[in-house]
Design an enzyme around this catalytic site. Structure first.
Site, PDB file in Angstrom:
ATOM      1  N   GLY A  29      -3.977   1.452   3.986  1.00 38.54           N
ATOM      2  CA  GLY A  29      -3.973   2.649   4.526  1.00 38.54           C
ATOM      3  C   GLY A  29      -5.617   3.662   5.311  1.00 38.54           C
ATOM      4  O   GLY A  29      -6.221   2.313   5.747  1.00 38.54           O
ATOM      5  N   SER A  30      -6.005   4.533   5.142  1.00 38.82           N
ATOM      6  CA  SER A  30      -6.708   5.428   6.004  1.00 38.82           C
ATOM      7  C   SER A  30      -8.235   4.513   5.832  1.00 38.82           C
ATOM      8  O   SER A  30      -8.932   4.627   6.614  1.00 38.82           O
ATOM      9  CB  SER A  30      -6.899   6.981   5.655  1.00 38.82           C
ATOM     10  OG  SER A  30      -6.186   7.781   6.405  1.00 38.82           O
ATOM     11  N   VAL A  31      -8.740   3.916   4.460  1.00 38.42           N
ATOM     12  CA  VAL A  31      -9.992   3.353   5.257  1.00 38.42           C
ATOM     13  C   VAL A  31     -10.262   2.175   5.459  1.00 38.42           C
ATOM     14  O   VAL A  31     -11.977   1.985   5.850  1.00 38.42           O
ATOM     15  CB  VAL A  31     -10.322   2.360   2.859  1.00 38.42           C
ATOM     16  CG1 VAL A  31      -9.973   3.682   2.237  1.00 38.42           C
ATOM     17  CG2 VAL A  31      -9.028   1.538   2.906  1.00 38.42           C
ATOM     18  N   MET A  32      -9.234   2.139   6.290  1.00 39.28           N
ATOM     19  CA  MET A  32      -9.576   0.749   7.254  1.00 39.28           C
ATOM     20  C   MET A  32     -10.313   1.677   7.956  1.00 39.28           C
ATOM     21  O   MET A  32     -10.293   0.840   9.572  1.00 39.28           O
ATOM     22  CB  MET A  32      -8.167   0.023   7.901  1.00 39.28           C
ATOM     23  CG  MET A  32      -7.812  -1.157   6.081  1.00 39.28           C
ATOM     24  SD  MET A  32      -9.112  -1.964   6.551  1.00 39.28           S
ATOM     25  CE  MET A  32      -9.050  -3.087   7.925  1.00 39.28           C
TER      26      MET A  32
END
Length: 581
Positions: A298-301
């Protein structure tokens, strides 16, 4: 007429001499036979007969060695081998005293009939275990009964003082003290040592009466000192467990790394098990999920997507981008944000966690650039930690991407990672764009590799600081007197046939202190309920663990002025230029 007496004697004389000759001949023949037998026994078959005699009374016995201990980075024991005794019997000898079997069975707390049946089934053997891994005092009490054919053998049993706190990292050994899981398996050859061998003489009761000679010297196992900090490991286990229980999660993992060396200071997985008694646990419990389990992050990338944007030279932290109206279509799929954020800059894309912004930014540079950046940070390949069963994750080669693949990968879908890979990647940002391969062994630091210019890494850290702020999605990760950089992530959990409704991964990746990074931590909680956002579920775990870890490591505060003077948080540009918080 009768013969004279003298004539009669002369007639008997030849018969007597013949008989005497026959007797002497038989005696001579017997003597020759005995001599031949003696030669056969003492010369011809001497070696064979000596070997047969030795087989009955001379034995070569192993000399057990202690498995090497495992210590944490401060010398605290994590795994030690304690001496125990195993009782064994010589079945033929014990069966010859069958009247003592009930007494022995009572001492061992086993069924006498079953014990006798076992001995009878092995009556052609000279060795059978009665009970292994006994307390030496209890074993000596049995031997004190002086039951013929019953003997003891020294062995070692592995003991883990930290129990389930370090279970999946250390693993465990089997009854023969050989590593079966975790670091016990990975370093089994180093820890095991080599048993010695001695030649002894046993009496008819199987008891050792004399040591003849030493055939092979025993070599003790080597000790192993890990990078793990036992105190920090306890903190991580305590606070991750509380979140795991509070949110009724199916699983949870936390990894803490030294940003400067790649040393793993803590690694916790739930559910766990007791390695001192694995009965009742399953291979599912033994799994080190932080290393073996993959998921869409998810958004941690987005931190790495925007790192590629900075590295392209086309973007700066303040470059504008319009995300209106908060959604768009791509190949029949809708790319959307939680709200219409309108006009943002690159930093705000991270702060607001804009899917639309991240995907539009990747359209301005090649797919190969994004792919190479992600590979450089360690995604899609092993971290080379050396942990058994480590997963490499999945990052499809860019030549196979469709336009929708580039879009989804930009915000953390369409690839699989492990928690350890995330920790390695954020540690790379924390150390100014230099990648350190994670290690479990103290001092085993690999050669560092630069994957991002320091300028862009510092700008990225500055952007991530805005996430952990009163208005950011990671506000629950804020730590008094310290600057924190981080990113929240909430990703759908994939299952057979698609994404599972209402099931998510709650993720938080953090760096502290942000101005001079020392620690990097990743928290992953699988399927928490009722809340499932990374900023709600995982960020508080990061904060509570890091508060204790910073204190234990005596890391000085870097944000006292902000907390007591209420000065504003620095911008990404100021952080990149080395501005003070």
């Amino acid at each position: 007429p009768k013969l004279p007496q003298s004539t009669h004697l002369r007639a008997r004389g030849p018969r007597v001499r013949w008989r005497l000759a026959l007797v002497f001949a038989l005696l001579a023949l017997a003597g020759v036979g005995l001599l031949a037998r003696a030669v056969d026994l003492q010369v011809v078959r001497r070696e064979f007969l000596q070997q047969q005699g030795d087989m009955r009374f001379l034995r070569e016995l192993p000399i057990p060695v202690s498995r090497g201990s495992i210590f944490d980075r401060n010398g605290e024991p994590l795994a030690v081998s304690t001496p125990v005794d195993s009782l064994w019997a010589d079945p033929p000898v014990l069966l010859a005293h069958a009247d003592r079997i009930p007494e022995l069975a009572k001492a061992l707390d086993v069924n006498a009939a079953e014990l006798q049946r076992r001995l009878e089934q092995r009556s052609n053997m000279e060795f059978v275990y009665l009970r292994r891994m006994m307390d030496p005092v209890a074993a000596q009490a049995v031997l004190a009964l002086k039951i013929p054919g019953v003997n003891k053998q020294r062995e070692y049993r592995r003991y883990y003082p930290t129990g389930d706190v370090t279970a999946q990292v250390l693993g465990f050994t089997n009854i023969n003290d050989q590593g079966q899981e975790g670091l016990e398996l990975a370093y089994n050859h180093w820890l095991s040592g080599k048993p010695g061998l001695q030649r002894v003489i046993r009496n008819r009761l199987g008891q050792i009466v004399q040591s003849v000679d030493l055939v092979r010297e025993p070599v003790q196992g080597h000790s192993l000192t890990l990078s793990i900090d036992r105190s920090i490991q306890y903190l991580a286990y305590q606070y991750l467990s509380e979140a795991y229980i509070k949110y009724h999660a199916r699983a949870a993992s936390m990894v803490i790394m030294d940003a400067r060396t790649g040393g793993i200071l803590a690694m916790v997985n739930l559910p766990s098990f007791n390695p001192n008694n694995i009965a009742g646990s399953t291979p599912r419990d033994w799994r080190n999920r932080a290393v073996t389990d993959v998921f869409e992050p998810g958004s941690v990338m987005k931190a790495f997507t925007l790192s590629a944007a900075l590295d392209s030279g086309k973007w700066t932290p303040t470059s504008p981008i319009n995300t209106t109206p908060g959604w768009y279509m791509m190949d029949g799929y809708t790319i959307r944000d939680v709200a219409d954020f309108g006009k943002l800059d690159l930093t705000s894309v991270i702060t607001k966690s804009s899917n639309v912004g991240a995907s539009l930014i990747t359209a301005t540079f090649s797919e190969k650039r994004l792919y190479d950046m992600l590979r450089g940070f360690g995604f899609g390949r092993s971290t080379e930690s050396g942990f058994p069963g480590e997963a490499s994750g999945l990052l499809p080669v860019y030549t196979s991407w469709r336009p929708i693949n580039r879009v989804t990968i930009s915000y953390g879908y369409g690839l699989n990672v492990t928690a350890l890979q995330l920790a390695q990647a954020y540690s790379t940002l924390a150390d100014g764009g230099v990648l350190h391969h994670p290690t479990f062994v103290k001092g085993d630091d690999g050669a560092p590799v630069r994957v991002l210019p320091e300028k862009y890494a510092r700008e990225m850290i500055g952007m991530l600081r805005t996430v952990v702020s009163p208005t950011g999605t990671g506000s629950a990760a804020m730590i008094a007197n310290y600057t924190v950089a981080g990113k929240t992530g909430t990703a759908h959990l994939a299952g057979a046939g698609g994404y599972l409704k209402g099931e998510y991964y709650a993720v938080f990746c953090g760096i502290v202190p942000a101005t001079d990074p020392r620690l990097v931590a990743v928290v992953v909680v699988r399927d928490p309920k009722p809340d499932h956002y990374g900023g709600v579920v995982s960020a508080p775990v990061f904060r509570r663990v890091m508060e204790g870890a910073l204190r234990l490591l005596d890391v000085p505060p870097d944000n006292v002025q902000h907390w007591y003077g209420q000065t504003p948080l620095p911008t990404a540009a100021a952080n990149a230029a080395g501005g003070a918080p």
